[in-house]
Design a protein around this motif. Sequence first.
Motif, mmCIF file in Angstrom:
data_model
loop_
_atom_site.group_PDB
_atom_site.id
_atom_site.type_symbol
_atom_site.label_atom_id
_atom_site.label_comp_id
_atom_site.label_asym_id
_atom_site.label_seq_id
_atom_site.Cartn_x
_atom_site.Cartn_y
_atom_site.Cartn_z
ATOM 1 N N SER A 116 2.655 1.661 -3.379
ATOM 2 C CA SER A 116 1.721 2.044 -4.447
ATOM 3 C C SER A 116 1.278 3.495 -4.348
ATOM 4 O O SER A 116 0.764 4.064 -5.311
ATOM 5 N N SER A 117 1.484 4.119 -3.167
ATOM 6 C CA SER A 117 1.130 5.531 -3.008
ATOM 7 C C SER A 117 2.352 6.442 -3.084
ATOM 8 O O SER A 117 2.213 7.664 -2.990
ATOM 9 N N ASN A 118 3.522 5.846 -3.269
ATOM 10 C CA ASN A 118 4.749 6.631 -3.389
ATOM 11 C C ASN A 118 4.844 7.179 -4.813
ATOM 12 O O ASN A 118 4.968 6.404 -5.768
ATOM 13 N N TYR B 24 7.565 5.660 -7.232
ATOM 14 C CA TYR B 24 7.561 4.278 -7.690
ATOM 15 C C TYR B 24 6.188 3.695 -8.024
ATOM 16 O O TYR B 24 6.104 2.572 -8.505
ATOM 17 N N LYS B 25 5.127 4.430 -7.764
ATOM 18 C CA LYS B 25 3.808 3.816 -7.896
ATOM 19 C C LYS B 25 3.465 3.394 -9.322
ATOM 20 O O LYS B 25 2.596 2.545 -9.527
ATOM 21 N N HIS B 26 4.166 3.958 -10.327
ATOM 22 C CA HIS B 26 3.910 3.565 -11.705
ATOM 23 C C HIS B 26 4.988 2.627 -12.258
ATOM 24 O O HIS B 26 4.900 2.207 -13.408
ATOM 25 N N GLU C 212 0.816 -1.207 0.000
ATOM 26 C CA GLU C 212 0.000 0.000 0.000
ATOM 27 C C GLU C 212 0.852 1.259 0.000
ATOM 28 O O GLU C 212 0.560 2.232 -0.710
ATOM 29 N N GLU D 165 5.184 -2.776 -9.057
ATOM 30 C CA GLU D 165 3.910 -3.392 -8.686
ATOM 31 C C GLU D 165 4.170 -4.512 -7.687
ATOM 32 O O GLU D 165 4.948 -5.432 -7.962
#
Length: 226
Positions: A43-45, A48-50, A40, A53
């Motif tokens: 994925s919100s950073n 790195y969120k894109h 979680e 995974e």
Amino acid sequence: MVSHNRKKQRRIGIFQPSQKIVIFCEGTETEVNYFSRFKEIISSNPIYKHSIEVEVVGLGVGTLQVIQAAEDYVKQNSLEGANIWCVYDKDDFPEKDFNSAEEKTKKLNETSLNRFSSAWSNQCIEYWFILHFDYYTSDNHRSEYISYLDSKFRQLGIGKYSKSDEHIFEKLLEYGNPKRAIKFACKRMRECTLLSPSKSAPATKVHLLVLELSKYLPEEMRVYFI
């Protein structure tokens, strides 16, 4: 002229993850709750969120079945270049199975296009949690590890330890010391260098997975681990 559809595909491609980390957990609660928080937060950073995974899979199976499930997943999804982590405990499983799980993981790396790694604990992941507070080296039954954590949590005023605690990540971060836990885990593994996984008691390799995930945490949180 580039068509509208091709432009759309190109834009979508930018946001496809360039690295996939899949964590297969023997259990369905404790390990899943802990590593899901990493997922979680990563994925919100914004950094790195894109590009990273993280997927956490709780299985509820034994040691060798964790490795098999990971292998099957890779084949079914035609993965290439992914980091596959298998998280499992010694518990009461036969020594042969526990040692074989480690060996099977190593053999998969000889032919796979993905990287397989083991993050085992002997006897249980609670040993990794304990290392956030003390350098514990007594080869006791796992029930003693749980009792230790229960007592520690009560001393800290954060209630009773529970294997289904959805806030275990935050509690260890706030009241424990993840960086010290990594140091202790490394030290313990060095002391068990000549021993098989089943004889390395207590010991854990969970810190290797934590170090991998920590690289993608926001800087203000990463400093607690690295």
